[in-house]
Design a protein around this motif. Structure first.
Motif, PDB file in Angstrom:
ATOM      1  N   GLN A 183      11.561  18.177  -0.462  1.00 28.27           N
ATOM      2  CA  GLN A 183      11.289  19.482  -1.075  1.00 28.27           C
ATOM      3  C   GLN A 183      10.781  20.512  -0.063  1.00 28.27           C
ATOM      4  OE1 GLN A 183       8.712  18.378  -4.403  1.00 28.27           O
ATOM      5  NE2 GLN A 183      10.487  18.701  -5.742  1.00 28.27           N
ATOM      6  N   GLY A 184      11.377  20.513   1.138  1.00 31.79           N
ATOM      7  CA  GLY A 184      11.026  21.503   2.155  1.00 31.79           C
ATOM      8  C   GLY A 184       9.734  21.231   2.903  1.00 31.79           C
ATOM      9  N   ARG A 185       9.082  20.123   2.627  1.00 33.73           N
ATOM     10  CA  ARG A 185       7.851  19.774   3.340  1.00 33.73           C
ATOM     11  C   ARG A 185       8.102  18.509   4.151  1.00 33.73           C
ATOM     12  NH1 ARG A 185       5.712  20.418  -1.970  1.00 33.73           N
ATOM     13  NH2 ARG A 185       5.437  18.152  -1.980  1.00 33.73           N
ATOM     14  N   CYS A 186       7.605  18.513   5.386  1.00 33.51           N
ATOM     15  CA  CYS A 186       7.820  17.372   6.282  1.00 33.51           C
ATOM     16  C   CYS A 186       6.495  16.859   6.819  1.00 33.51           C
ATOM     17  CB  CYS A 186       8.700  17.779   7.465  1.00 33.51           C
ATOM     18  SG  CYS A 186      10.356  18.308   6.995  1.00 33.51           S
ATOM     19  N   GLN A 187       6.471  15.574   7.123  1.00 35.43           N
ATOM     20  CA  GLN A 187       5.311  15.004   7.786  1.00 35.43           C
ATOM     21  C   GLN A 187       5.748  13.819   8.640  1.00 35.43           C
ATOM     22  OE1 GLN A 187       3.441  13.888   3.864  1.00 35.43           O
ATOM     23  NE2 GLN A 187       2.710  12.189   5.119  1.00 35.43           N
ATOM     24  N   TRP A 188       4.997  13.604   9.713  1.00 34.81           N
ATOM     25  CA  TRP A 188       5.263  12.467  10.590  1.00 34.81           C
ATOM     26  C   TRP A 188       4.637  11.229   9.985  1.00 34.81           C
ATOM     27  CZ3 TRP A 188       8.656  12.396  14.384  1.00 34.81           C
ATOM     28  CH2 TRP A 188       9.078  13.623  14.908  1.00 34.81           C
ATOM     29  N   LEU A 189       5.336  10.117  10.067  1.00 36.27           N
ATOM     30  CA  LEU A 189       4.822   8.848   9.572  1.00 36.27           C
ATOM     31  C   LEU A 189       4.082   8.136  10.694  1.00 36.27           C
ATOM     32  CD1 LEU A 189       7.968   7.672   7.594  1.00 36.27           C
ATOM     33  CD2 LEU A 189       5.972   8.924   6.749  1.00 36.27           C
ATOM     34  N   ILE A 214      15.303  12.514  -0.037  1.00 36.37           N
ATOM     35  CA  ILE A 214      14.427  12.717   1.110  1.00 36.37           C
ATOM     36  C   ILE A 214      15.290  12.642   2.373  1.00 36.37           C
ATOM     37  CG2 ILE A 214      12.392  11.776  -0.049  1.00 36.37           C
ATOM     38  CD1 ILE A 214      13.610   9.761   2.780  1.00 36.37           C
ATOM     39  N   THR A 215      14.794  13.268   3.433  1.00 39.64           N
ATOM     40  CA  THR A 215      15.447  13.164   4.743  1.00 39.64           C
ATOM     41  C   THR A 215      14.502  12.433   5.676  1.00 39.64           C
ATOM     42  OG1 THR A 215      16.685  15.210   4.429  1.00 39.64           O
ATOM     43  CG2 THR A 215      16.435  14.432   6.689  1.00 39.64           C
ATOM     44  N   LEU A 216      15.019  11.395   6.301  1.00 37.57           N
ATOM     45  CA  LEU A 216      14.274  10.621   7.276  1.00 37.57           C
ATOM     46  C   LEU A 216      14.888  10.943   8.638  1.00 37.57           C
ATOM     47  CD1 LEU A 216      12.093   8.371   7.277  1.00 37.57           C
ATOM     48  CD2 LEU A 216      13.974   6.729   7.289  1.00 37.57           C
ATOM     49  N   SER A 217      14.068  11.338   9.608  1.00 39.85           N
ATOM     50  CA  SER A 217      14.614  11.672  10.928  1.00 39.85           C
ATOM     51  C   SER A 217      13.784  11.011  12.023  1.00 39.85           C
ATOM     52  CB  SER A 217      14.680  13.185  11.123  1.00 39.85           C
ATOM     53  OG  SER A 217      13.398  13.760  11.074  1.00 39.85           O
ATOM     54  N   TRP A 218      14.434  10.823  13.166  1.00 39.77           N
ATOM     55  CA  TRP A 218      13.785  10.222  14.318  1.00 39.77           C
ATOM     56  C   TRP A 218      14.601  10.531  15.557  1.00 39.77           C
ATOM     57  CZ3 TRP A 218      16.726   7.666  10.823  1.00 39.77           C
ATOM     58  CH2 TRP A 218      17.779   6.900  11.302  1.00 39.77           C
ATOM     59  N   GLU A 219      14.029  10.216  16.718  1.00 37.98           N
ATOM     60  CA  GLU A 219      14.718  10.397  17.994  1.00 37.98           C
ATOM     61  C   GLU A 219      15.230   9.051  18.474  1.00 37.98           C
ATOM     62  OE1 GLU A 219      12.832  11.184  22.143  1.00 37.98           O
ATOM     63  OE2 GLU A 219      13.220  13.151  21.224  1.00 37.98           O
ATOM     64  N   HIS A 220      16.496   9.024  18.925  1.00 38.07           N
ATOM     65  CA  HIS A 220      17.088   7.802  19.482  1.00 38.07           C
ATOM     66  C   HIS A 220      16.203   7.354  20.642  1.00 38.07           C
ATOM     67  CE1 HIS A 220      19.935   5.228  21.638  1.00 38.07           C
ATOM     68  NE2 HIS A 220      20.645   5.164  20.512  1.00 38.07           N
ATOM     69  N   SER A 221      15.827   6.075  20.646  1.00 36.03           N
ATOM     70  CA  SER A 221      14.841   5.593  21.613  1.00 36.03           C
ATOM     71  C   SER A 221      15.322   5.573  23.061  1.00 36.03           C
ATOM     72  CB  SER A 221      14.362   4.193  21.224  1.00 36.03           C
ATOM     73  OG  SER A 221      15.455   3.294  21.220  1.00 36.03           O
ATOM     74  N   THR A 247       0.845  -1.188   0.000  1.00 36.25           N
ATOM     75  CA  THR A 247       0.000   0.000   0.000  1.00 36.25           C
ATOM     76  C   THR A 247       0.883   1.240   0.000  1.00 36.25           C
ATOM     77  OG1 THR A 247      -1.654  -1.189   1.298  1.00 36.25           O
ATOM     78  CG2 THR A 247      -1.850   1.205   1.219  1.00 36.25           C
ATOM     79  N   LEU A 248       0.871   1.973  -1.110  1.00 38.06           N
ATOM     80  CA  LEU A 248       1.699   3.174  -1.235  1.00 38.06           C
ATOM     81  C   LEU A 248       1.166   4.279  -0.328  1.00 38.06           C
ATOM     82  CD1 LEU A 248       4.062   4.525  -2.743  1.00 38.06           C
ATOM     83  CD2 LEU A 248       2.377   5.322  -4.417  1.00 38.06           C
ATOM     84  N   LEU A 249       2.054   4.821   0.509  1.00 46.56           N
ATOM     85  CA  LEU A 249       1.678   5.919   1.391  1.00 46.56           C
ATOM     86  C   LEU A 249       2.175   7.255   0.864  1.00 46.56           C
ATOM     87  CD1 LEU A 249       2.519   4.394   4.890  1.00 46.56           C
ATOM     88  CD2 LEU A 249       0.281   4.542   3.789  1.00 46.56           C
ATOM     89  N   LEU A 250       3.421   7.282   0.389  1.00 45.22           N
ATOM     90  CA  LEU A 250       4.045   8.524  -0.064  1.00 45.22           C
ATOM     91  C   LEU A 250       4.905   8.265  -1.284  1.00 45.22           C
ATOM     92  CD1 LEU A 250       5.381   9.915   3.331  1.00 45.22           C
ATOM     93  CD2 LEU A 250       3.538  10.902   2.002  1.00 45.22           C
ATOM     94  N   ARG A 251       4.996   9.273  -2.147  1.00 46.98           N
ATOM     95  CA  ARG A 251       5.928   9.273  -3.272  1.00 46.98           C
ATOM     96  C   ARG A 251       6.512  10.671  -3.313  1.00 46.98           C
ATOM     97  NH1 ARG A 251       5.581   6.452  -8.848  1.00 46.98           N
ATOM     98  NH2 ARG A 251       7.328   7.459  -9.913  1.00 46.98           N
ATOM     99  N   ALA A 252       7.845  10.769  -3.294  1.00 46.42           N
ATOM    100  CA  ALA A 252       8.487  12.083  -3.258  1.00 46.42           C
ATOM    101  C   ALA A 252       9.743  12.078  -4.120  1.00 46.42           C
ATOM    102  CB  ALA A 252       8.854  12.453  -1.825  1.00 46.42           C
ATOM    103  N   PRO A 253      10.057  13.230  -4.719  1.00 44.17           N
ATOM    104  CA  PRO A 253      11.303  13.325  -5.483  1.00 44.17           C
ATOM    105  C   PRO A 253      12.507  13.154  -4.566  1.00 44.17           C
ATOM    106  CG  PRO A 253       9.879  15.207  -5.910  1.00 44.17           C
ATOM    107  CD  PRO A 253       9.285  14.459  -4.762  1.00 44.17           C
ATOM    108  N   SER A 254      13.520  12.492  -5.075  1.00 41.36           N
ATOM    109  CA  SER A 254      14.785  12.310  -4.367  1.00 41.36           C
ATOM    110  C   SER A 254      15.524  13.645  -4.354  1.00 41.36           C
ATOM    111  CB  SER A 254      15.589  11.261  -5.121  1.00 41.36           C
ATOM    112  OG  SER A 254      16.858  11.096  -4.585  1.00 41.36           O
TER     113      SER A 254
END
Length: 122
Positions: free
Chosen positions: A100-106, A21-28, A12-19
């Motif tokens: 592309q300057g837009r971020c969203q939480w997964l 991309i930055t993936l970020s998270w907090e160390h658990s 199930t495709l959730l997102l498609r974005a031009p390369s």
């Protein structure tokens, strides 16, 4: 080339974005921010750079890592990946996806898979 994010095993495709991309998270455990910049290339997903605001369990810095503006920056020695499965625990704060300057939480807790998108037939 675009990068796709799907739920489950690429069903199930959730997102498609031009390369890239930055993936970020907090160390658990240590609770510092980590960012990865991914690029889509014909050979697969390439991890262009990793940035870490701290050091802790599971974060090993290579010899060429440098500290700049409060971030440890380095390029992991990782070959292109056909897909990347995200360890998306419901116990953590979740991942943030930026393109592309837009971020969203997964959505936390979902099994997520990143891959190079197939070419758009249009």
């Amino acid at each position: 080339m675009d990068i796709c994010l799907a739920a489950g095993l690429a069903t199930t495709l959730l997102l498609r974005a031009p390369s890239p991309i930055t993936l970020s998270w907090e160390h658990s455990v240590e609770h510092f921010q980590i960012e990865e910049e991914w690029q889509a290339q014909p050979a697969g997903l390439v991890l262009a750079e990793t940035r870490s605001r701290g050091l802790g369990a599971g974060v090993a810095l290579p010899d060429d890592a440098r500290l700049a503006d409060g971030w440890w920056r380095f390029r992991p020695a990782l070959p292109p990946q056909p897909q990347v499965r995200l360890a998306n625990s419901s116990f953590g704060a979740g991942y943030r996806w930026c393109a592309q300057g837009r971020c969203q939480w997964l959505p936390a807790g979902l099994s997520l898979t990143m891959s190079v998108c197939p070419e758009d037939p249009r």
